[in-house]
Design an enzyme around this catalytic site. Structure first.
Site, short mmCIF file in Angstrom:
data_model
loop_
_atom_site.label_atom_id
_atom_site.label_comp_id
_atom_site.label_asym_id
_atom_site.label_seq_id
_atom_site.Cartn_x
_atom_site.Cartn_y
_atom_site.Cartn_z
N HIS A 1 -19.65 52.14 28.16
CA HIS A 1 -19.40 51.41 29.41
C HIS A 1 -18.15 51.97 30.07
O HIS A 1 -17.05 51.81 29.56
CB HIS A 1 -19.25 49.91 29.13
CG HIS A 1 -20.49 49.30 28.54
ND1 HIS A 1 -21.53 48.85 29.32
CD2 HIS A 1 -20.87 49.13 27.25
CE1 HIS A 1 -22.50 48.40 28.52
NE2 HIS A 1 -22.13 48.56 27.26
N ASN B 1 -24.30 48.44 33.79
CA ASN B 1 -23.88 47.07 34.10
C ASN B 1 -22.46 47.04 34.68
O ASN B 1 -21.57 46.39 34.17
CB ASN B 1 -23.99 46.16 32.87
CG ASN B 1 -23.18 46.64 31.69
OD1 ASN B 1 -22.87 47.83 31.59
ND2 ASN B 1 -22.82 45.74 30.81
N HIS C 1 -27.95 49.56 19.86
CA HIS C 1 -27.14 48.79 18.89
C HIS C 1 -27.92 47.82 18.00
O HIS C 1 -27.64 46.63 18.00
CB HIS C 1 -25.99 48.07 19.59
CG HIS C 1 -26.36 47.32 20.85
ND1 HIS C 1 -27.36 46.38 20.91
CD2 HIS C 1 -25.83 47.39 22.10
CE1 HIS C 1 -27.42 45.89 22.13
NE2 HIS C 1 -26.52 46.49 22.88
N ASN D 1 -21.47 41.86 21.04
CA ASN D 1 -22.86 41.48 21.23
C ASN D 1 -23.73 42.71 21.02
O ASN D 1 -23.60 43.66 21.78
CB ASN D 1 -23.06 40.93 22.65
CG ASN D 1 -24.43 40.31 22.82
OD1 ASN D 1 -25.11 40.02 21.84
ND2 ASN D 1 -24.84 40.11 24.05
N ASP E 1 -21.30 51.87 21.89
CA ASP E 1 -21.24 50.69 22.77
C ASP E 1 -19.79 50.44 23.21
O ASP E 1 -19.33 49.29 23.25
CB ASP E 1 -21.83 49.45 22.08
CG ASP E 1 -22.14 48.32 23.07
OD1 ASP E 1 -21.96 48.52 24.30
OD2 ASP E 1 -22.54 47.24 22.61
N HIS F 1 -12.20 46.14 27.62
CA HIS F 1 -11.96 44.88 28.32
C HIS F 1 -10.47 44.70 28.56
O HIS F 1 -9.65 45.08 27.73
CB HIS F 1 -12.49 43.69 27.51
CG HIS F 1 -13.96 43.55 27.56
ND1 HIS F 1 -14.63 43.20 28.71
CD2 HIS F 1 -14.92 43.74 26.61
CE1 HIS F 1 -15.94 43.17 28.46
NE2 HIS F 1 -16.14 43.50 27.20
#
Lengths: 431, 313
Positions: free
Chosen positions: A63, A95, A233, A279, A306, A310
């Site tokens: 990400h 996303n 994942h 997750n 993954d 954040h």
């Protein structure tokens, strides 16, 4: 740029190579591989003795957060992190804010990467418009702009009919659908594995069945539609068994596992440390053992991180409120070396298989090998380097790592991306 | 006598059996104070106690406030509607802010599990968990033990049936742990839809049928049915719930004559407990409320180093 990598141990099971040799890189490609090569004039020559030289590593699940959350990561910082972690390419999940669901948004990320990225960025577009699970995204348009695969990652397409539509349509373009397997009606607001730990900590549980059911559904849809399907994942023993069965039936299904699901378990969530909230959640020791077994026997094709950066202020919230995810780009290779190569569980050829060959095969990216003519994407690994995982270690803009505080060994010393030295002596080389 | 082995009261699991005994014994002397005309001791004069209630509560907050005031502490209530996502300020900033005001003890209630741990981590004050999400509510368990011990004369060997929404109950989360520590036998009684995934890891036996275990019980602890749940109800109707899991006159008659009925409040009369049972002499529900003040006084007193001060009750 001409570059000679001298005297490293070259490992590339694609061509049956494992031995000391030199690699000459010219014009973005491998010009020659052999012993005792001499550097042409003005070529840079690097001593790689003691190093392991492999085809460039690829992380198919990252990400990058751009556009939308540039405070957490950008194409530049994310690809710096990738380089620091030894990866010469990443696949960027869609996303973002806004969701990458049209050709022009794919082009934006691709151009950002071409202009300023340190490593290659392969763009993953969304399956459904806005990742809302209700209508097809412009898959063809995105492919025309360079998207390599499609995913609503972060969630799953909940409606089976809609997922079928996605897979049927994607098949026309011979592309790959990446499925994040999560049945939301079962998972609800779950934040840790349902079982001992959810009970003890009083946290909403995320049951393994919530993944297994969707793994099975997506396998069935792959069978029905013939669409190439990559399962992101996977975290449960049940998923491993289902993927094993699907592969035995010859279905076009591949799967990845993250380092955190391999090397951590729900028991590590003993305090309410939000860096361990991910997750799917960390599972049991039995699940982790099944994942490792699946990785070693080829049921699970590759390791993908993954990587989910954040903002610190968001991770510092209450466990139930904080966002899911850990960063992974800069810890994956040291973890694989420390936890799998050193104890003899995985050999270097295996590392190349799960971090370089299989990721490319899962997304059908161009082949990269340590042979003449191949694109010069190469990772040079120092298997002895000591790595302390502290907040100061990261090139990523975020430091929400589940592995903070660990001391690992083994890390990339150099990477070469399309013939350009992008990491030198462990330092990222700016463009 | 030395103080508690724990710096905070966040989870019953952090307490030793001796800690629990000390709180209960200390509460006995405070209970006597609460029966005087002048119900106040100078023990915690000059100490600041903040009741940070970020989830609606009247009863528990009042109980803590009275407890603090009876020990002469300066008690301040702070209320709000929880987390950063709605309010703007994060729990961390709230904690830092309160820390900057130099409070000595903070009582926190929050809708998220782990909130009390989090406060303890980012401030210097002692922390009492006044309820964190579905996790724990330790002072409730302590006052329940206190009430049971007074009613039945012992704790060891008691069989305590905890009936109702175990999965979402922090009261059950603490009580099961506490009962195990004092050598009692907790049995959680509910349909699987109201049970956590692994009640065994807390040390509870499980029954789906109240009538099967009723004859064994020394205590029937009835949990409140949460009628305000957002998600689908985990049982078909209140009527059906009352039929299978409610305490009523007929059930009381078939139980041991010395069995007592408890409830953490507030009660839904006619659902988990019938009005006649609630008002019967077998109900010790108001004794629980009464014990709440004494037990919370004991908890505050012991955490703030009361044993070293000269003003013990």
């Amino acid at each position: 740029m001409t570059l000679l990598l001298r005297g490293g141990r070259l490992v590339d099971p694609q061509i049956g190579r494992d031995g000391v040799a030199d690699v000459l890189i010219k014009d973005g490609r491998v010009a020659e591989v052999g012993e005792g090569l001499t550097a042409p004039s003005r070529a840079e020559s690097m001593d790689c003795s003691g190093m392991v030289v492999v085809p460039g590593l690829v992380d198919v699940h990252v990400h990058l957060r751009e556009p939308g959350r540039e405070d957490e990561e950008t194409v530049v910082t994310g690809t710096r992190a990738a380089a620091h972690g030894g990866f010469t390419a990443v696949a960027a999940m869609p996303n973002t804010e806004p969701v990458c669901d049209t050709g022009s948004k794919v082009r934006f990320v691709r151009e950002r990467a071409e202009d300023e990225g340190i490593v290659r960025v392969h763009v993953v577009g969304s399956c459904t418009a806005g990742q809302a699970g209700e209508a097809l995204a412009e898959i063809g348009d995105m492919i025309a702009e360079g998207a390599v695969a499609f995913s609503d990652d972060g969630r799953d397409v909940q409606d089976a009919g809609m997922m079928r539509l996605v897979m049927d349509y994607a098949r026309a373009f011979e592309t790959t659908v990446i499925a994040h397997c999560e049945e939301e009606s079962l998972v609800g607001n779950g934040v840790v594995n349902e079982g001992e730990v959810s009970t003890r900590m009083g946290l909403p549980g995320w049951p393994a069945a919530g993944e297994d059911i969707m793994v099975e559904r997506n396998i069935r849809l792959a069978e029905l539609t013939g669409c190439r399907t990559h399962l992101a994942h996977v975290s449960t023993a049940g998923s491993v068994a289902l993927v094993r069965g699907a592969k035995a039936r010859g279905l076009p299904v591949t799967a990845e596992v993250t380092p955190h699901h391999l090397f951590l378990t729900e028991d590590d969530v003993a305090v309410y440390d939000t860096n361990l909230k991910m997750n799917p959640p960390l599972r049991t020791a039995e699940d982790a053992a099944a994942l490792l077994e699946g990785l070693l026997d080829g049921t699970i094709d590759c390791v993908a991180t993954d990587h989910a950066p954040h903002a610190a202020h968001e991770k510092e919230l209450e466990f139930e409120v904080a966002p899911f995810g850990t960063t992974g780009l800069e810890t994956a290779l040291p973890l694989v070396i420390t936890r799998l190569v050193s104890p003899g569980t995985l050999d270097w050829a295996g590392v190349v298989r799960v971090l370089a060959m299989a990721p490319r095969e899962c997304l059908r990216l161009d082949r990269v090998a340590l042979e003449e003519g191949s694109p010069a994407d190469i990772s040079v690994i120092d298997p002895e380097a000591e790595v302390e995982i502290t907040c100061g270690y990261f090139e990523s803009r975020s430091s929400n790592s589940a592995f903070l505080g660990q001391t690992l060994h083994g890390a990339a010393r150099e990477i070469v991306v399309s013939g350009r030295l992008a990491l030198r002596d462990g330092e990222v080389v700016a463009r | 006598m030395s103080g508690l082995s724990c710096e905070h009261i966040i989870s019953v699991s952090d307490m030793s059996t001796e800690d629990i005994g000390m709180v209960l014994d200390t509460a006995e002397s405070f209970k006597e104070v609460n029966e005087r005309t002048i119900k106040k001791l100078p023990t915690l004069r000059g100490r600041t106690i903040i009741n940070l209630f970020l989830e609606p509560s009247t009863r528990t907050r009042t109980s803590f406030e009275i407890a603090a005031k009876r020990l002469s502490a300066d008690a301040v209530n702070m209320t709000g509607s929880a987390s950063a996502t709605v309010k703007g300020e994060s729990l961390r900033d709230t904690a830092k802010t309160l820390s900057a005001m130099s409070c000595d003890l903070i009582v926190v209630r929050h809708r998220c599990a782990g909130a009390a741990d989090y406060l303890a981590e980012c401030m210097d004050a002692h922390v009492i968990n006044g309820g964190d999400g579905m996790h724990e509510h330790p002072t409730q368990a302590l006052l329940d033990l206190f009430t049971m011990r007074r009613a039945l004369g012992r704790l060891e060997g008691l069989t305590v049936g905890i009936v109702g929404d175990i999965a979402h109950s922090r009261v059950a989360g603490s009580l099961v742990r506490a009962l195990r520590l004092v050598g009692a036998r907790p049995v959680v009684i509910a349909p699987p839809t109201l049970l956590p995934a692994r009640p065994d890891v807390l040390g509870a036996e499980v029954s789906y049928t109240l009538d099967d275990v009723l004859p064994d019980l020394d205590v029937a602890y009835m949990l409140r049915v949460q009628m305000e749940r957002a998600e689908g109800m985990p049982f078909p109707s209140l009527r059906e719930y009352a039929r299978f899991y409610g305490m009523n006159g007929a059930r009381l008659a078939s139980a041991r004559p010395e069995m007592v009925v408890m409830h953490p409040g507030p009660m839904n009369r006619g659902v988990e407990i019938s009005a006649d049972v609630a008002d019967s002499d077998r109900s010790i529900i108001l004794d629980q409320v009464n014990a709440g003040v004494a037990v919370r006084m004991a908890a505050m007193y012991l955490l703030l180093g009361g044993v070293d001060s000269d003003a013990a009750a």
